[in-house]
Design a protein around this motif. Structure first.
Motif, PDB file in Angstrom:
ATOM      1  N   TRP A 130      -1.381  11.016  16.820  1.00  0.00           N
ATOM      2  CA  TRP A 130      -1.239   9.604  17.177  1.00  0.00           C
ATOM      3  C   TRP A 130      -2.364   8.762  16.588  1.00  0.00           C
ATOM      4  N   MET A 131      -3.545   9.339  16.469  1.00  0.00           N
ATOM      5  CA  MET A 131      -4.624   8.618  15.818  1.00  0.00           C
ATOM      6  C   MET A 131      -4.292   8.386  14.345  1.00  0.00           C
ATOM      7  N   PHE A 132      -3.665   9.369  13.713  1.00  0.00           N
ATOM      8  CA  PHE A 132      -3.231   9.215  12.323  1.00  0.00           C
ATOM      9  C   PHE A 132      -2.164   8.129  12.201  1.00  0.00           C
ATOM     10  N   ILE A 133      -1.203   8.120  13.132  1.00  0.00           N
ATOM     11  CA  ILE A 133      -0.144   7.097  13.106  1.00  0.00           C
ATOM     12  C   ILE A 133      -0.744   5.704  13.265  1.00  0.00           C
ATOM     13  N   GLU A 134      -1.729   5.579  14.148  1.00  0.00           N
ATOM     14  CA  GLU A 134      -2.358   4.268  14.337  1.00  0.00           C
ATOM     15  C   GLU A 134      -3.080   3.826  13.074  1.00  0.00           C
ATOM     16  N   ALA A 135      -3.696   4.777  12.366  1.00  0.00           N
ATOM     17  CA  ALA A 135      -4.358   4.429  11.111  1.00  0.00           C
ATOM     18  C   ALA A 135      -3.346   3.941  10.082  1.00  0.00           C
ATOM     19  N   VAL A 136      -2.182   4.581  10.021  1.00  0.00           N
ATOM     20  CA  VAL A 136      -1.133   4.158   9.090  1.00  0.00           C
ATOM     21  C   VAL A 136      -0.622   2.766   9.449  1.00  0.00           C
ATOM     22  N   LEU A 137      -0.395   2.505  10.748  1.00  0.00           N
ATOM     23  CA  LEU A 137       0.064   1.178  11.176  1.00  0.00           C
ATOM     24  C   LEU A 137      -0.968   0.103  10.863  1.00  0.00           C
ATOM     25  N   LEU A 138      -2.250   0.439  11.032  1.00  0.00           N
ATOM     26  CA  LEU A 138      -3.309  -0.515  10.711  1.00  0.00           C
ATOM     27  C   LEU A 138      -3.333  -0.804   9.208  1.00  0.00           C
ATOM     28  N   PHE A 139      -3.124   0.232   8.398  1.00  0.00           N
ATOM     29  CA  PHE A 139      -3.080   0.050   6.946  1.00  0.00           C
ATOM     30  C   PHE A 139      -1.934  -0.890   6.556  1.00  0.00           C
ATOM     31  N   ILE A 140      -0.766  -0.705   7.186  1.00  0.00           N
ATOM     32  CA  ILE A 140       0.380  -1.583   6.917  1.00  0.00           C
ATOM     33  C   ILE A 140       0.073  -3.015   7.353  1.00  0.00           C
ATOM     34  N   CYS A 141      -0.611  -3.162   8.500  1.00  0.00           N
ATOM     35  CA  CYS A 141      -0.957  -4.493   9.004  1.00  0.00           C
ATOM     36  C   CYS A 141      -1.880  -5.227   8.036  1.00  0.00           C
ATOM     37  N   VAL A 142      -2.882  -4.518   7.512  1.00  0.00           N
ATOM     38  CA  VAL A 142      -3.818  -5.137   6.572  1.00  0.00           C
ATOM     39  C   VAL A 142      -3.107  -5.501   5.278  1.00  0.00           C
ATOM     40  N   LYS A 143      -2.205  -4.629   4.825  1.00  0.00           N
ATOM     41  CA  LYS A 143      -1.455  -4.927   3.603  1.00  0.00           C
ATOM     42  C   LYS A 143      -0.597  -6.177   3.774  1.00  0.00           C
ATOM     43  N   ASN A 144      -0.078  -6.399   4.989  1.00  0.00           N
ATOM     44  CA  ASN A 144       0.768  -7.561   5.249  1.00  0.00           C
ATOM     45  C   ASN A 144       0.000  -8.877   5.188  1.00  0.00           C
ATOM     46  N   SER A 168       3.529 -14.931   7.453  1.00  0.00           N
ATOM     47  CA  SER A 168       2.561 -14.411   8.407  1.00  0.00           C
ATOM     48  C   SER A 168       3.218 -13.627   9.535  1.00  0.00           C
ATOM     49  N   LYS A 169       4.573 -13.555   9.518  1.00  0.00           N
ATOM     50  CA  LYS A 169       5.274 -12.851  10.587  1.00  0.00           C
ATOM     51  C   LYS A 169       5.291 -11.362  10.292  1.00  0.00           C
ATOM     52  N   LEU A 170       4.698 -10.579  11.180  1.00  0.00           N
ATOM     53  CA  LEU A 170       4.653  -9.134  11.000  1.00  0.00           C
ATOM     54  C   LEU A 170       5.930  -8.519  11.547  1.00  0.00           C
ATOM     55  N   LYS A 171       6.493  -7.600  10.817  1.00  0.00           N
ATOM     56  CA  LYS A 171       7.705  -6.919  11.247  1.00  0.00           C
ATOM     57  C   LYS A 171       7.404  -5.449  11.494  1.00  0.00           C
ATOM     58  N   ALA A 172       8.085  -4.879  12.424  1.00  0.00           N
ATOM     59  CA  ALA A 172       7.894  -3.462  12.735  1.00  0.00           C
ATOM     60  C   ALA A 172       8.425  -2.625  11.588  1.00  0.00           C
ATOM     61  N   VAL A 173       7.575  -1.836  10.986  1.00  0.00           N
ATOM     62  CA  VAL A 173       7.974  -0.990   9.870  1.00  0.00           C
ATOM     63  C   VAL A 173       8.728   0.236  10.382  1.00  0.00           C
ATOM     64  N   LEU A 174       8.280   0.798  11.483  1.00  0.00           N
ATOM     65  CA  LEU A 174       8.912   1.966  12.079  1.00  0.00           C
ATOM     66  C   LEU A 174       9.311   1.642  13.515  1.00  0.00           C
ATOM     67  N   SER A 175      10.468   2.101  13.921  1.00  0.00           N
ATOM     68  CA  SER A 175      10.908   1.847  15.283  1.00  0.00           C
ATOM     69  C   SER A 175      10.096   2.672  16.266  1.00  0.00           C
ATOM     70  N   ARG A 176      10.129   2.241  17.530  1.00  0.00           N
ATOM     71  CA  ARG A 176       9.367   2.926  18.567  1.00  0.00           C
ATOM     72  C   ARG A 176       9.823   4.377  18.724  1.00  0.00           C
ATOM     73  N   ILE A 177      11.137   4.595  18.737  1.00  0.00           N
ATOM     74  CA  ILE A 177      11.676   5.947  18.936  1.00  0.00           C
ATOM     75  C   ILE A 177      11.277   6.858  17.786  1.00  0.00           C
ATOM     76  N   LEU A 178      11.354   6.344  16.559  1.00  0.00           N
ATOM     77  CA  LEU A 178      10.979   7.154  15.397  1.00  0.00           C
ATOM     78  C   LEU A 178       9.505   7.524  15.445  1.00  0.00           C
ATOM     79  N   LEU A 179       8.649   6.577  15.855  1.00  0.00           N
ATOM     80  CA  LEU A 179       7.224   6.879  15.978  1.00  0.00           C
ATOM     81  C   LEU A 179       6.976   7.980  17.009  1.00  0.00           C
ATOM     82  N   ILE A 180       7.674   7.894  18.148  1.00  0.00           N
ATOM     83  CA  ILE A 180       7.498   8.903  19.193  1.00  0.00           C
ATOM     84  C   ILE A 180       7.944  10.279  18.700  1.00  0.00           C
TER      85      ILE A 180
END
Length: 457
Positions: free
Chosen positions: A260-274, A280-292
């Motif tokens: 989960w720490m790795f997943i959070e790092a990936v999400l943060l990387f996507i956020c910075v890239k955006n 300026s509207k951020l969209k969910a790259v991966l759904s909640r169920i897929l992340l789980i």
């Protein structure tokens, strides 16, 4: 009484609750090309019976016995070679005897003994025989050994066993036990508070707390199971299957924390890239169920494969992963791999963020928010990664052991402080809840928060 004359060869086997026995007899007209191996469930014997028979008028008989509970009577404590070690019986007690007038061996006899206890690397193995009142090693030696069997060679026949000597375990440290109990409980309390905060607070659009919520769930499960196991370890240890299941569950929960720490790092990387995008509207790259699914499936696959490859790798004395044959790397390997990948991701984030902030004409508040978010994630990476590296230096070093205990047990506390207490958004929500609680009114949505259906979780 069981030995009968024979011209060729014959054997007799019988089994009782506490005894297995095998007799083998050869005669003058023996036609075997090789010597027989006498075997029981937990031991085997190789003896040059044909050559012995040739020197005894062509006939000889040998009896081989394995006693299933004799180690409880002829205890390893009767092995008095050293007083400052712990002695453990590693095999069943066996006996061998020749039924001939001249019982002199033509060459040493080899015994293969199956280990009845977990093999402890670094221990001193001894092949011993019973001499009236004690175990001694005269005439016996260890030929080879592995994690499950040991081969002994002896120049005479008698009653034999395999004993291992290990260093005396350190005495229980009341200070460490007290610190362990207090720090783990404190960590559990703050992890629970962080989990409740992530679950019930209303967050701005674009805030994705899936990784942090599941990180808290994994931390809470791992530390709670660890605490209960340590408190009832004396009741759990006799049940080896339960101990193995607990160690596998701990392996899964701790490993899922790093996933989960790795997943959070990936999400943060996507956020910075955006940040470099026009919108300026951020969209969910991966759904909640897929992340789980990803977050827990990776840990489950590693644990499943590890258990399949090394079936007895779980269930040490502390109900954790066993150290033998490097099985501990089924945990440390994925952990250090994730830590290394996260380090690369965070370096990329810093480089990308620095470049974006120079070229992007955006709101100052948004830049500040992104910088704070990156700093928090970097701090979290250090808190989760460094303690496991310190684990290599805790042996015989109480200060390092205490530091390791504090950092590992307070990971949930760190999450609560950084993401809840130091968050203006959460503090405002806390104050509103507190005012509503003191006034007895129903808690309502804060006016500056978006409706539930607009937030990303």
């Amino acid at each position: 009484m069981l030995v009968k004359p024979t011209s060729n060869c014959s054997n007799v086997n019988f089994t009782r609750d506490t005894l297995e026995a095998q007799l083998f007899m050869v005669g003058p007209n023996i036609t075997l090309n090789k010597n027989p191996q006498l075997t029981t469930k937990n031991a085997a014997m190789d003896i040059d019976l044909i050559e012995i028979a040739k020197k005894n008028y062509g006939s000889a008989a040998v009896a081989f016995m394995s006693y299933n509970t004799m180690e409880d009577l002829l205890k390893p404590d009767f092995f008095n070679r050293s007083d400052n070690t712990v002695k453990t019986m590693m095999s069943t007690v066996i006996s061998a005897t020749l039924q001939i007038p001249n019982k002199q061996l033509t060459k040493p006899v080899n015994f293969t003994l199956k280990h009845i206890k977990d093999f402890v690397s670094g221990g001193n193995l001894s092949c011993v025989y019973w001499n009236i009142t004690e175990w001694i090693v005269d005439g016996c030696s260890v030929i080879k050994t592995n994690s499950s069997h040991t081969v002994c060679s002896c120049v005479h026949l008698s009653t034999f066993a395999l004993i291992i000597e290990t260093n005396s375990p350190p005495e229980d440290n009341p200070l460490m036990e007290w610190l362990n109990l207090v720090f783990v409980i404190v960590g559990l309390v703050f992890t629970s508070l962080a989990l409740l905060t992530f679950a019930f607070c209303r967050w701005k659009p674009g805030v994705n707390n899936v990784a942090r919520i599941n990180l808290c769930i994994s931390l809470l499960s791992a530390h709670l199971l660890f605490l209960l196991t340590q408190q009832f370890i004396n009741l759990i240890k006799p049940h080896k299957e339960l101990c193995a299941v607990i160690s596998g569950a701990l392996h899964f929960f701790f490993l899922s924390c790093f996933v989960w720490m790795f997943i959070e790092a990936v999400l943060l990387f996507i956020c910075v890239k955006n940040l470099s995008q026009i919108s300026s509207k951020l969209k969910a790259v991966l759904s909640r169920i897929l992340l789980i699914v990803i977050g827990y499936m990776i840990a489950a696959v590693v644990v499943g494969v590890s258990a399949g490859v090394v079936t007895k790798g779980y269930g040490s004395e502390e109900c954790w992963i066993k150290q033998e044959n490097g099985f501990i790397w089924s945990f440390l390997g994925p952990v250090y791999f994730i830590v290394a990948i996260n380090m690369i991701i965070f370096i990329s984030i810093i480089i990308s963020l620095n470049s974006t902030l120079k070229n992007l004409n955006a709101e100052v508040s948004r830049m500040k928010q992104t910088k704070i978010m990156v700093f928090k994630a970097l701090a979290q990476f250090v808190i989760f990664g460094c303690p496991w590296i310190l684990g290599f230096f805790t042996e015989n070093n109480q200060m390092m052991e205490i530091l390791f205990l504090i950092l590992n047990s307070q990971q949930g506390t760190f999450i609560f402080l950084v993401y809840c207490v130091l968050s203006d958004e959460v503090r405002q929500q806390y104050m509103k809840w507190l005012r509503a609680l003191l006034s007895g009114r129903k808690i309502s949505e804060p006016s500056n928060m978006p409706p539930k259906n607009t937030r990303l979780n």
